[in-house]
Each structure stands twice: as C-alpha cells, then as structure tokens.
Design an enzyme around this catalytic site. Structure first.
Site, PDB file in Angstrom:
ATOM      1  CD  GLU A  61      -2.777   1.201   2.462  1.00 53.14           C
ATOM      2  OE1 GLU A  61      -3.749   1.979   2.466  1.00 53.14           O
ATOM      3  OE2 GLU A  61      -2.535   0.406   3.398  1.00 53.14           O
ATOM      4  CD  GLU A 110      -8.230   1.764   5.434  1.00 53.78           C
ATOM      5  OE1 GLU A 110      -7.498   1.063   6.146  1.00 53.78           O
ATOM      6  OE2 GLU A 110      -7.824   2.371   4.429  1.00 53.78           O
TER       7      GLU A 110
END
Length: 257
Positions: free
Chosen positions: A143, A241
C-alpha cells in the site's frame, strides 16, 4: 456495482469489535477487512465470519508497535527477524480465516536510515514474504500511504514506488493496494490513475478527502469513481475504510445512492 467490503477498524465502532461483524452483515456487506486480527483468537474471528456469512477480504501483516507510533517494519534493517515472524503469524490467521490477501506496511523511514539501505531491506523482506505466501495461495499487497497529511516519512508514499518495487521483485502474487483517499492526496486524477494501474491493483480502499470521512463529505466524485471501476472490469474488493462523520449506519447513504 463493485463488491463492497467494510473495514471493521473504522466502521461500526459504536459497538465492541466482535459485534461489528453482525452489524456489517445487517448493512448489506458481504466482505470485511480490518487492520489487524492478532488481538483476538483466530477461532473466534472465524466463527464471526461464518455466523454472518462474511468473507475475510484482507488484513495487514504485524506492524511493529502500533500504539507507540510504528506503522510497519518492512524497511527497517534491524527488524528483519521480527518481520519474518510476523509473516508466519499472519499465515496462521489467514489459514483459519480463509483470507487470500494480506497487506504489507512498509513503515516509516527513520531520518538516520539512508534510502538505499531502506529500499534493499524492504525489497528483500517483501520478496521473502511473497515467496512464503505463494505456497499458501495468498496474494501480498503493498500500500502507498500519503506522506503529506497522515504519515510523514512513510517509505512507500506513491503508487510509482510500489510499482517499481513490484517490478523489481517480479513475483506473481505481488499487487498494489490502491487507496483512493491516499492517492487523491498524492496524485489526484483518480480514474485515469486506476485505469493505468489496473494490471497491478489487487485491492481498492476508499474514503473522501479531506477528512477521510464517508463519500459525499469531500471533493471526490464517488459516483463517477465507482462507475469507472465497474467499466474497468475490476473483479476484486472495494473496501470502505473511512471514519464516519456520525453514526456508521447514517454514513452508508453512498451505497443506496
């Protein structure tokens, strides 16, 4: 419509963690993720998934001392053994939870650590982890997290750096975790960016910007973004998220819209 999953570290925090699985299912989610599972027995988490008909979409490798401010240890040369032990622990949880994707947080680069050493350490750790996870049929995601607002000094802060690492290691089970919130801050041009990066994307997460709240609270045109993801024929999960600006259930208007 994309396959939406709920991040239980951020959503439904009005109730204790074990109760969030049922809340997610009641809201219509079929998949869940969260930052880390390691504080709970893996058997308990497995039961919560099965009881609510949920798929475990993803979780992170152990990040070091999260409460002390660590955000991953993969780039730290003095933590290699700890990193490898964390991969083994993550595999045990992934087996029990039938989770096919794990995310590796690169970590914050200490000021005194030179770029080349950090990069070589990260590459060696990721290559080792990808090889271990390949034996389990698990994809390892990397990420990119913005270094402008949320995590100054985060070592992988652009999608370009992640792609460079993926191409250097050249493992079939290594993918980019594309976080719409972080990439809006670092790059913008989201739809063109995702389309170009699609061959490398293994997972997508989202929140609006600024604020990291639900869609509709910031500058991102989410109806257009979700439509673009559909047109790309992306077949992975798209995980919510974000930090709800109010009660979680009241923040879910973006799904019906």
């Amino acid at each position: 419509m994309p396959r939406f999953a709920a991040n239980l570290s951020m959503l439904f925090t009005e109730v204790p963690f074990p109760e969030r699985f049922a809340k997610a299912a009641e809201a219509g989610f079929t998949g869940v993720e969260y930052l880390f599972p390691y504080a709970w027995p893996k058997e308990m988490l497995s039961s919560a998934l099965k009881d609510n008909g949920l798929t475990q979409v993803l979780f992170n490798l152990p990040p070091g001392d999260w409460d002390a401010g660590e955000r991953g240890i993969a780039c730290l040369p003095d933590r290699v053994e700890e990193f490898r032990a964390g991969v083994d622990q993550a595999i045990e949880y992934a087996r029990e939870l039938d989770c096919k994707r794990l995310n590796c947080l690169a970590g914050l680069k200490p000021v005194e650590l030179d770029e080349e050493t950090a990069w070589k350490t990260l590459a060696a750790n990721v290559a080792w982890a990808a090889d271990k996870l390949a034996d389990e049929g698990i994809t390892l995601c990397l990420e990119a997290i913005n270094s402008r607002v949320d995590m100054p000094r985060f070592f992988l802060d652009t999608s370009g750096k992640v792609i460079a690492l993926i191409e250097e290691i050249d493992a079939d089970n290594l993918r980019l975790q594309y976080d719409i919130y972080h990439m809006q801050i670092m790059h913008g041009d989201l739809m063109r960016s995702m389309e170009c990066l699609l061959p490398w994307i293994g997972h997508i997460q989202f929140a609006d910007n600024p604020g990291r709240n639900e869609p509709g609270t910031g500058e991102i045109n989410f109806p257009n973004v979700f439509a673009a993801i559909d047109k790309m024929d992306y077949d992975g999960w798209v995980s919510a998220e974000y930090r709800p600006s109010g009660a979680t259930t009241e923040s879910l208007h973006w799904i019906t819209a």
